[in-house]
Design a protein around this motif. Structure first.
Motif: not given
Length: 287
Positions: A188-194, A196-207, A218-228
């Protein structure tokens, strides 16, 4: 400009597609041919192809795609030049060939068909034709001062670098500004700062991690920076206090509670434990 090439057997069907008037197809190149429709051209191709019964895929099909901006300004004569230069680079001179331009989409592209069988009945060597087509298109683009694939890639990489830096900056700002204590608050906080954080859900329905959408990327967290990565973000969120945490609570996504994947949860807890141990040691040593 991008070049793609392959050998095909369905000459008439492919050529009929290329000549489809509904797509506003326009003949921009014609060599060693006199026919005026797909049937006539196919018959002319066939006259030579019958000299080589062993070659089944006896037509070469190429697609030449200039960049959107180049495509908008290229006129018929210039497109004809593109085909001529490409034929030279591919060593396909003195062969039957015809090309059509399609402008039905934003991206102008050329369909070029060449008889694989020459006047002596010899089949053109199509080894690595896809790679060779791209290399030939690259050389033609350089000769005609068109945008090359390498230039497009460099520009994209340059823009992507700026996007990565901006997402990371807003991520750090979010942690400092809102100090979210869990994934849900962070999203929610990241969306406020412009962002959009999209959760990656696996086949088992888990984050299992997150993707970040910003400014058309549209980038994976690891593509942005290793800290993300999911685990590193989790460590930053759940490890803000040095109290022992036994589990990571499910994340509420679209009113549904989504559990955190065990592997991600375990990675977060290990990172927090490691951080806590270091903190305790440093405090003991007075660092």
């Amino acid at each position: 400009m991008i070049g793609k090439g392959m050998s095909i057997a369905h000459t008439k069907a492919s050529m009929s597609y290329g000549w489809n008037q509904e797509k506003d197809a326009e003949v921009v190149f014609k060599q060693e041919l006199i026919g005026n429709n797909p049937e006539e051209i196919t018959q002319e191709f066939k006259m030579l192809q019958e000299q080589n019964y062993h070659c089944q895929k006896n037509t070469l099909s190429f697609v030449l795609s200039p960049t959107v901006e180049d495509g908008k300004r290229l006129k018929q004569k210039e497109l004809e030049k593109v085909c001529q230069k490409f034929m030279e680079q591919m060593e396909l001179e003195q062969r039957q060939a015809i090309a059509f331009v399609h402008r039905d989409k934003e991206h102008t592209h050329i369909h070029l068909y060449v008889n694989r069988i020459d006047y002596k009945g010899v089949a053109y060597n199509d080894s690595f034709i896809g790679k060779r087509s791209q290399q030939a298109a690259e050389k033609v683009a350089q000769q005609l001062q068109l945008t090359t694939v390498k230039q497009v890639q460099m520009e994209k990489e340059f823009l992507l670098q700026d996007v990565r830096q901006e997402i990371k900056r807003r991520h750090e700002l979010t942690l400092k500004q809102f100090t979210p204590k869990n994934f849900e608050a962070y999203i929610k906080s990241m969306e406020t700062n412009g962002v959009k954080v999209i959760p990656s859900i696996n086949k088992g329905g888990k984050l299992q991690g997150f993707r970040f959408e910003f400014n058309g990327y549209n980038l994976k967290g690891s593509e942005v920076h290793r800290s993300m990565t999911g685990s590193n973000i989790g460590k930053q969120l759940y490890g803000q206090s040095n109290s022992k945490i036994k589990s990571i609570a499910p994340v509420k996504i679209l009113n549904n509670a989504v559990p955190v994947a065990p592997r991600l949860a375990m990675s977060i807890l290990k990172k927090i434990a490691k951080k806590t141990i270091k903190y305790t040691i440093d405090a003991g040593l007075g660092i």
